[in-house]
Every structure is written in structure tokens, then in C-alpha cells.
Write a protein that holds these residues in place. Structure first.
Motif, PDB file in Angstrom:
ATOM      1  N   THR B  14       0.656  -1.307   0.075  1.00 11.27           N
ATOM      2  CA  THR B  14       0.109  -0.101  -0.073  1.00 11.27           C
ATOM      3  C   THR B  14       0.865   1.409  -0.047  1.00 11.27           C
ATOM      4  O   THR B  14       0.549   2.087  -0.963  1.00 11.27           O
ATOM      5  N   TRP B  15       1.682   1.344   1.035  1.00  9.79           N
ATOM      6  CA  TRP B  15       2.547   2.608   1.321  1.00  9.79           C
ATOM      7  C   TRP B  15       3.615   2.756   0.148  1.00  9.79           C
ATOM      8  O   TRP B  15       3.663   3.847  -0.359  1.00  9.79           O
ATOM      9  N   PHE B 391      -7.224   2.871  -3.378  1.00  5.23           N
ATOM     10  CA  PHE B 391      -6.742   3.454  -2.000  1.00  5.23           C
ATOM     11  C   PHE B 391      -7.826   4.647  -1.590  1.00  5.23           C
ATOM     12  O   PHE B 391      -8.125   4.263  -0.450  1.00  5.23           O
ATOM     13  N   LYS B 394     -11.294   3.175  -0.767  1.00  4.86           N
ATOM     14  CA  LYS B 394     -11.533   2.497   0.522  1.00  4.86           C
ATOM     15  C   LYS B 394     -11.360   3.416   1.614  1.00  4.86           C
ATOM     16  O   LYS B 394     -11.935   3.127   2.823  1.00  4.86           O
ATOM     17  N   ARG B 395     -11.018   4.532   1.567  1.00  2.67           N
ATOM     18  CA  ARG B 395     -10.812   5.565   2.635  1.00  2.67           C
ATOM     19  C   ARG B 395     -11.600   6.633   2.491  1.00  2.67           C
ATOM     20  O   ARG B 395     -11.869   7.304   3.507  1.00  2.67           O
ATOM     21  N   LYS B 396     -12.276   6.860   1.479  1.00  2.00           N
ATOM     22  CA  LYS B 396     -12.955   8.263   1.044  1.00  2.00           C
ATOM     23  C   LYS B 396     -14.261   8.386   2.223  1.00  2.00           C
ATOM     24  O   LYS B 396     -14.268   9.564   2.681  1.00  2.00           O
ATOM     25  N   ARG B 397     -15.051   7.375   2.335  1.00  2.00           N
ATOM     26  CA  ARG B 397     -15.905   7.745   3.245  1.00  2.00           C
ATOM     27  C   ARG B 397     -15.637   7.975   4.831  1.00  2.00           C
ATOM     28  O   ARG B 397     -16.113   9.014   5.195  1.00  2.00           O
ATOM     29  N   ARG B 398     -14.549   7.019   5.200  1.00  3.86           N
ATOM     30  CA  ARG B 398     -14.025   7.390   6.465  1.00  3.86           C
ATOM     31  C   ARG B 398     -13.342   8.740   6.650  1.00  3.86           C
ATOM     32  O   ARG B 398     -13.663   9.426   7.761  1.00  3.86           O
ATOM     33  N   HIS B 399     -12.603   9.017   5.632  1.00  2.00           N
ATOM     34  CA  HIS B 399     -12.038  10.669   5.554  1.00  2.00           C
ATOM     35  C   HIS B 399     -12.771  11.452   5.491  1.00  2.00           C
ATOM     36  O   HIS B 399     -12.832  12.753   6.315  1.00  2.00           O
ATOM     37  N   ARG B 404     -10.862  14.421   7.568  1.00  3.56           N
ATOM     38  CA  ARG B 404      -9.562  14.401   7.002  1.00  3.56           C
ATOM     39  C   ARG B 404      -9.441  14.526   5.501  1.00  3.56           C
ATOM     40  O   ARG B 404     -10.389  14.247   4.751  1.00  3.56           O
ATOM     41  N   ALA B 407      -7.660  11.254   1.659  1.00  5.60           N
ATOM     42  CA  ALA B 407      -8.207  10.562   0.618  1.00  5.60           C
ATOM     43  C   ALA B 407      -8.366  11.644  -0.906  1.00  5.60           C
ATOM     44  O   ALA B 407      -7.933  11.374  -1.855  1.00  5.60           O
TER      45      ALA B 407
END
Lengths: 108, 562
Positions: B14-15, B391, B394-399, B404, B407
Motif C-alpha cells: 500500500t504505502w 486506495f 477504501k478511505r474516502k467515506r471514512r476520511h 480528514r 483521500a
């Protein structure tokens, strides 16, 4: 080395053999068989036949590549026809699964 | 640190993939364009749109052109800095060389000049080059940028960051990360073979994007792996510079012994002597190749110790029908013209090295393999781009929920690296056709158009990804797809208007280099327009979930770098 015309034919045949071979290998898998033929059942021996056919077609493709070019180039061409064939099979399964039924038209 | 190998590999994938993915995107996209660098050169320099030529006569043409080559001004500046003072008025010529392939209408000539007053480096030297029309011997203007071979091609391995070779190092690190990403990708992929052919565009975005990421990564895995690896070995001397640092005396000794073993003088004698007929040497080399059952043309011609009694001429066969670039060298004594050494078949290690280099640089004559390489390269682009999309997905809703911006930043950089890069590549082609022919430093302006367009695309991407704050699809993707479609069509129209070489003409005349670039531009425009329309539908479906659903934006990733 063969002349340019027959070389082009050999390579075209190699591409087709790679595509068909990977198609048969995909159709030996249950999910993809279902995508192409729906619920139609098949026997274990038919699955084996598909695998053998797939392997034979891929070997034929390599042989054709070796007929067309110097071995150093032929191996590269063959590996790349596998990549192209796998992409073609995957996209066909995604968007035009029935097109692959042609490969198994002889299977009842 | 991690509970399992799979988790640690997932972290690595990932990173490292994210951080160096932006660089890899550049390498794969411009690498793909480099497959047709000569053809892009023909498109960009209309005066050179004629059929490829074989190596012209040395005695009647090249002998008169080589002495006119001057050292490059910027190399002279760098040499002055190394010496710490002025250089001698006249730098003596060390060697001349000419390189051509089966795709080159014009011929590149190179010269090396000794910098004689560097106390720290007795072998210090600078380079010069010219491009000639082998039909007439005319030297082409120096400031016409060969967009394919002098801009796109170096872009993919140096990023045009020349300060302390920084670009090479970043690309090398990215190639290393690519190898690590491939291995870790295979480890974290749960169903490598079971899902080899799996792509489900109708599933939700996260799933279909991951399918496409796996598909493009796995089917072209050998290609990705071998290209990242051979890219590293080609520049091994930059990454592991022992031969020019710690072990320099040893490396020089080795070169001297290797030359002596072939009967070639390593150093000049400082006694002048004229050169015998090089054309006769070329004829002899061709006779020897034919006698070995591999008749061929000259690919590389090298005159060492120019004008000296110790001069020698090396003639290499073009590797059009092999993977290795050139080979089967025959070395001749300059003043007498007799054969000094004919290279025997290679030892396995150098044959493998030549194979890896040759398969990456691909100067062989094989159009199918060339296109398959483009497919492999674009598959790599699709793999990297879908990595970014996954990437973000997977994160956009959480961010968005947490307020934040992670994303959004990744998405904006993703737009810049995917569609923005294509826009920049198209902008340099459009600028090439729009700028006046006699503009001083024309090539510099073309490059400025490239970087300017990319910067604009970045600004636009940063602005138009605000939708990520509400976990929606950024309109930046769709808008830049439309920009790609418009610029690609504009480039084709401008080529027709400024040179008269429209598609009907180039296809009918069999001018495939130019026709091919035009056709590829039109195909990119069509794919970009298709992707933009699909994105529009997706955006509406997300805004109004009750409406149209189940469409796909997966075509985007492919369209974006066609």
C-alpha cells in the motif's frame, strides 16, 4: 527466417492460439463456465479435456513463435501474447461472455 | 510489528505503491510512448518524414561531417566547473561514432572530446552530437526537439531531473519498489490463479477497481517484473558506481587489458596517421557476417583515437533480427584497414546482460512485439492507476466523515499523475505544431508548454476534488478526460493544417510513423470521451442512488492513458 508474409501469418496464428488456449483454461474453471454456458452441467472428463486443449494451444503458440523469429525474440513474443490473450479473455468474460461459447461449441 | 506476513506485505504494498506509484506512472506511460519514440520524432519534425535509411558511406559523407561536431555548450560549462578554470581553446577529439536502427530516417553522429587540463581526472571528456539527413549529408538544425527520443524517452528514466542525477535515483528507487510491490502483491493476493480472468465491472467501484488492479498486475506480471529489473541493470553503473569511484584504477586497468587482448590500442600514440577507407572495412565486416550465416546492416560505427597512428574502427551489426541491440563487432586498424579482431560468440553473463538491455531498449524489427510492449506498458499504467483509485475508494467515506483530507490529496495527485500527465504529453505536441518554425530555442518553449500544462492540470485537480469532502466522485477526472479528448483531436487537426499530412494522405502513401501517431491520438480521444461519459453517469448515480445504478467507471483507467 520465413518471408514477411508468412511470418505475419505465423504470428497471427500464435496470437489466436494463445487467446484460444487461455480461453479453454478459463472455461475449465466453474465460474467462467457458468458465465458462458449458464447452468449447463459438464463432466469431470470434459474439464480435463478443456485443460489439455488449453495447454496444447499454448504450446502450439510457442512453436509458431519459434518458427517466425529468432528464439530470443520468439520467447518475448510468446510471453506477451499470453498477457494479451489473458486480457482479451477477461474482458470478453466481463462484457461479452457468450462470444467465448464459440470455443466450446462442440461440447454438448 | 505485524501479526502475519500477509499484513506486513499489505502495508508495504500500500504505502510504497502509493508513494512511488506516481513515479512509476511516469515511467510506464512515457516508457510506453518511447516504444514509438522515432515515430513521434517524425511527427514532431516534419522535415524528417521520409523512409528509414541504412548507414551512409563514411568515406564520401560522414568523414566530412564528423569534424564539424562541436562540444555541447552546457557540457563545456560543467567541465569548466570541474577543472575550476578555463579550458584549452581546442579540445582534441577522442572518438567519433554513428548509431542507426531500422526505424531511423535521420542519423545521429556523436563525438567525444578530451578535457586535457583536469588534474583530478586524466580521462575527463565532453560530448557533442549532430543529426544528419543521410540522403544529402545536410546537418539538421540543432534546436528542433525530438519529442519522442529526446523528451519522452529520457523522461521515463531520468524525469528530466539532472541535478546530481537525482531523476535516475528516484526512478531506480521506484523500480526497486515496483519489484517489491509485485512480490508483495502476489503474497497478499488470495486467489492468484482462481481469479486470473476475473473482472466484474458491474460490482461496486471498490470491487471492480480491485479486480482490474489484480488482472492488469497478474497477466502482465512477467513484463512488469522484467522491465523493472532490466531498467535497473541498464543503469547499474549509475546505481553502483564502483567502476568510477572506489575501483576506478581497477576498472581502467580492466578496460586496458580487454583492449590489448583484442589487439586494440587503449591509448593514442600521439603520432598522426590518416584513416584508410572505412567503406572497405564496412564491406569486409558485412562479408564476415554473411559468412557466419547472419548477413546484416551496420548498426554502430565507432572510430577511436581519431587521426592517430593507434586509431581503430569498430563496426557492429544492427540487431534488427535479434534482441541484443548490436553485436558481432569487427575491429579494424585505422591507418592500414586490416582486421585486428572479430568478436567471438559471447560468454553467458554478457549475453544475458545484452538480452536484458536489448529487450528493454528494443531496437529489433518486430512491429507486433512493439505493440505488445505498448499493451504491457499501458497495462502497467492501468494497474498503478487502479491502485490509486482503490486506495481512495477504501478511505474516502471514512476520511469524509472524520473531516480528514488524506483521500482527497491522494485523489488530486492521482488525477495529476494519470489524466494530467496525458494532458501534458498532448500539450507538447500541440505546442510543437503551433509555435513558429524559426522561433529561437523552440524546443525550450515546447518543454515549457509540457510543464505548464501539467502544472495547470495539478491546479485543476486540487480544486476539482473538493467533492471528496462529501465522499463523492471528483469531477476533476471527467473534466480532464474531456481536455484529453479535445487536445488529442486538436493535435491531429493542427498536424494536417500545418504540414498537409492529413490521415487520408499519410495512410494512402504508407507514411505509417505519422499516420500511426495521428491514429493513436484519435483512439485516445475516443477512449477519453467514452470514459468521461461513463464518469458522468457514475457521478449522477452516486448523487442520486435511486436513479441509474450499476454503470461502470472502469473504462476510465484504461482510457486515461491510451
Amino acid at each position: 527466417m520465413p518471408d514477411p508474409g508468412s511470418k505475419a501469418l505465423l504470428l497471427l496464428a500464435a496470437l489466436a492460439a494463445s487467446g484460444a488456449g487461455l480461453g479453454w483454461l478459463a472455461l475449465a474453471m466453474d465460474v467462467h463456465w457458468a458465465q458462458v454456458r449458464g447452468a449447463a452441467a459438464r463432466s469431470a472428463s470434459q474439464v480435463r479435456t478443456l485443460r489439455v486443449l488449453g495447454a496444447l494451444a499454448l504450446s502450439l503458440s510457442l512453436a509458431l513463435c519459434l518458427r517466425a523469429d529468432h528464439p530470443t525474440i520468439a520467447t518475448l513474443v510468446w510471453v506477451m501474447t499470453l498477457a494479451a490473450g489473458a486480457l482479451a479473455v477477461a474482458f470478453a468474460l466481463a462484457w461479452r461472455p457468450r462470444a467465448l461459447a464459440l470455443l466450446v461449441a462442440w461440447l454438448r | 510489528m505485524f501479526q502475519s506476513l500477509r499484513l506486513s506485505m499489505a502495508w508495504l504494498h500500500t504505502w510504497f505503491g502509493l508513494v512511488l506509484g506516481y513515479v512509476l506512472m511516469i515511467c510506464f506511460f512515457f516508457g510506453s510512448l518511447s516504444v514509438f519514440d522515432r515515430e513521434i520524432d517524425r511527427w514532431a519534425i516534419p522535415e524528417t518524414r521520409f523512409a528509414p535509411q541504412t548507414m551512409p558511406s563514411y568515406d564520401r559523407m560522414l568523414a566530412a561531417i564528423f569534424p564539424r561536431i562541436e562540444p555541447e555548450a552546457e557540457e563545456l560549462d560543467a567541465a569548466r566547473a570541474r577543472v575550476g578554470g578555463p579550458l584549452p581553446a581546442e579540445l582534441p577529439v577522442m572518438n567519433w561514432s554513428a548509431y542507426t536502427t531500422h526505424r531511423d530516417p535521420v542519423l545521429a553522429l556523436f563525438a567525444e572530446f578530451a578535457v586535457t587540463n583536469n588534474p583530478n581526472d586524466p580521462y575527463d571528456h565532453v560530448h557533442g552530437h549532430v543529426t544528419v539527413d543521410p540522403r544529402s549529408g545536410a546537418v539538421l538544425p540543432h534546436d528542433r526537439l525530438k519529442i519522442g527520443s529526446e523528451f519522452f524517452y529520457p523522461m521515463h528514466y531520468s524525469l528530466h531531473l539532472h541535478w546530481k542525477n537525482l531523476g535516475y535515483w528516484i526512478v531506480g528507487l521506484a523500480a526497486l519498489a515496483m519489484l517489491a510491490a509485485l512480490v508483495s502483491g502476489v503474497v497478499i493476493h488470495r486467489k492468484l490463479f482462481a481469479e486470473l480472468f476475473t473482472f466484474r465491472p458491474a460490482k461496486r467501484t471498490g470491487r471492480s477497481v480491485l479486480d482490474l488492479h489484480n488482472l492488469t498486475g497478474v497477466v502482465a506480471l512477467p513484463f512488469h517484473f522484467v522491465f523493472a529489473l532490466s531498467g535497473l541493470t541498464i543503469f547499474a553503473a549509475i546505481y553502483l558506481p564502483v567502476g568510477s569511484t572506489m575501483l576506478e584504477p581497477l576498472a581502467m586497468k580492466h578496460a586496458a587489458i580487454a583492449a590489448e587482448a583484442r589487439g586494440l590500442a587503449f591509448l593514442p600514440s600521439d603520432e598522426k596517421a590518416p584513416l584508410a577507407s572505412v567503406d572497405a572495412m564496412v564491406a569486409e565486416a558485412k562479408r564476415r557476417w554473411a559468412a557466419r550465416g547472419m548477413p546484416g546492416e551496420v548498426g554502430f560505427l565507432h572510430v577511436n583515437h581519431v587521426g592517430d597512428r593507434n586509431s581503430h574502427v569498430s563496426i557492429y551489426r544492427a540487431g534488427s533480427d535479434r534482441v541484443a541491440l548490436v553485436g558481432q563487432a569487427v575491429h579494424f586498424d585505422g591507418p592500414s584497414g586490416r582486421v585486428l579482431h572479430e568478436e567471438p560468440p559471447q560468454a553467458p553473463a554478457s549475453a544475458i546482460n545484452d538480452f536484458l538491455t536489448g529487450l528493454h531498449l528494443q531496437h529489433f524489427e518486430h512491429w507486433l512485439l512493439r505493440w505488445l510492449y505498448v499493451l504491457g506498458g499501458l497495462t502497467g499504467c492501468a494497474c498503478i492507476a487502479t491502485g490509486f483509485l482503490f486506495f481512495v475508494e477504501k478511505r474516502k467515506r471514512r476520511h469524509a466523515a472524520a473531516g480528514r483530507s488524506g483521500a482527497r490529496v491522494v485523489d488530486a495527485l492521482g488525477v495529476t499523475a494519470v489524466t494530467g500527465m496525458v494532458i501534458a504529453a498532448l500539450a507538447i505536441l500541440v505546442a510543437n505544431r503551433l509555435l513558429p518554425a524559426d522561433l529561437p530555442h523552440r524546443g525550450g518553449w515546447e518543454e515549457a508548454a509540457f510543464w505548464g500544462a501539467w502544472l495547470l492540470a495539478f491546479g485543476h485537480a486540487a480544486w476539482r476534488t473538493a467533492a471528496l469532502r462529501e465522499a463523492r466522485i471528483a469531477p476533476a477526472w471527467r473534466e480532464q478526460c474531456w481536455a484529453i479528448a479535445a487536445l488529442a483531436v486538436l493535435a491531429v487537426v493542427l498536424n494536417a493544417a500545418t504540414t498537409g499530412d492529413h490521415l487520408l494522405h499519410t495512410v494512402a502513401a504508407g507514411q505509417w510513423p505519422v499516420a500511426g501517431v495521428d491514429l493513436a491520438l484519435l483512439a485516445s480521444a475516443a477512449l477519453a470521451a467514452l470514459a468521461a461519459r461513463r464518469l458522468r453517469r457514475r457521478e449522477r448515480a452516486v448523487a442520486d442512488p435511486a436513479g441509474v445504478a450499476g454503470t461502470t467507471d472502469t473504462a476510465t483507467t484504461e482510457a486515461a492513458h491510451a
